[in-house]
Design an enzyme around this catalytic site. Sequence first.
Site, PDB file in Angstrom:
ATOM      1  N   ALA A  76      -2.507   5.817  26.075  1.00  0.00           N
ATOM      2  CA  ALA A  76      -1.869   6.460  25.127  1.00  0.00           C
ATOM      3  C   ALA A  76      -2.209   5.544  23.894  1.00  0.00           C
ATOM      4  O   ALA A  76      -2.183   4.143  23.948  1.00  0.00           O
ATOM      5  CB  ALA A  76      -0.514   6.824  25.293  1.00  0.00           C
ATOM      6  N   ASP A  77      -2.152   6.362  22.950  1.00  0.00           N
ATOM      7  CA  ASP A  77      -2.167   5.618  21.509  1.00  0.00           C
ATOM      8  C   ASP A  77      -1.350   5.986  20.484  1.00  0.00           C
ATOM      9  O   ASP A  77      -1.369   7.304  20.113  1.00  0.00           O
ATOM     10  CB  ASP A  77      -3.532   5.174  21.043  1.00  0.00           C
ATOM     11  CG  ASP A  77      -3.703   4.066  19.996  1.00  0.00           C
ATOM     12  OD1 ASP A  77      -3.780   2.978  20.258  1.00  0.00           O
ATOM     13  OD2 ASP A  77      -3.918   4.512  18.620  1.00  0.00           O
ATOM     14  N   THR A  78      -0.527   5.370  19.781  1.00  0.00           N
ATOM     15  CA  THR A  78       0.239   5.797  18.539  1.00  0.00           C
ATOM     16  C   THR A  78      -0.279   5.267  17.395  1.00  0.00           C
ATOM     17  O   THR A  78      -0.259   4.237  17.085  1.00  0.00           O
ATOM     18  CB  THR A  78       1.593   5.438  18.941  1.00  0.00           C
ATOM     19  OG1 THR A  78       2.045   6.073  19.996  1.00  0.00           O
ATOM     20  CG2 THR A  78       2.692   6.140  17.741  1.00  0.00           C
TER      21      THR A  78
END
Length: 199
Positions: A76-78
Site C-alpha cells: 500500500a502507498d498513501t
Amino acid sequence: MKRGPFRNKKDIVLASKSPRRQELLSLLGICFYVHPSKFKEPKPFNISPSDYALLLAKKKAEEVAHTFPQAAVLGADTIVVIGDKILGKPKNQSQALEYLTLLRGKIHTVITAVALIEKNTVHTFFVQSKVKIANFSSSVLKNYIATQEPLDKAGAYAVQGIGGFLVEEIQGSYTNVIGLPLTETTKLLIEKQIIVLNQ
C-alpha cells in the site's frame, strides 16, 4: 488477538512497516506477517497522482512477493495531493511547515493505493478521500511539528494521532486517510478467498 469476523484461508504478508496499517488489518481478527518492502520510492514524475500511488503499491508488493511466493502479499502507498502537487513525507521540520502551511484552510485529496499479489497475479485499486485542514496559525503548526509526529506522515499530519485536531472535515473513507481503506481491502480479500467468515 481477539476473535474477529474473519479467518485466514491463505497466509497474508503485509509489505509495510506502518503501525497504522498493521492496526487496521488486525481489526479483522486475521493472522498476517509483516515484512516491510525495501523498494526505493522514485520522485513523482509525469504521471497522475493515482497512477503514481498504484505504481508504488505494486512495486512494494512485488518486491516482497519474491520472498513469499506462496503467500498473498499486500502492498500500500498513501499520498496527499493538493492542486497538482504530491506531498510525501517531509524531509525535515522546515518542509513539514511548508506542507502544513500549504494545506491549512483548504481541501486536499488523500489517495491510498493497494496492491494484492497472489499466485503471480496482481490486483490493484485506489481510494480517494477529501480532507479539509483548519486554518490554524503558524505558531500552532510549529508546536505540532515540534512533537515530531508529522515527520513520517504523508502531508505532514496524522489524522489518527495528535494531528487529528487539524482536520476539520473528511469526505469519504476515514481509514483511507489513515493509510489502508479497510472496507475495500476486506472486500478484495474476501473476493479472492484470502480470508473467509470465521465460522
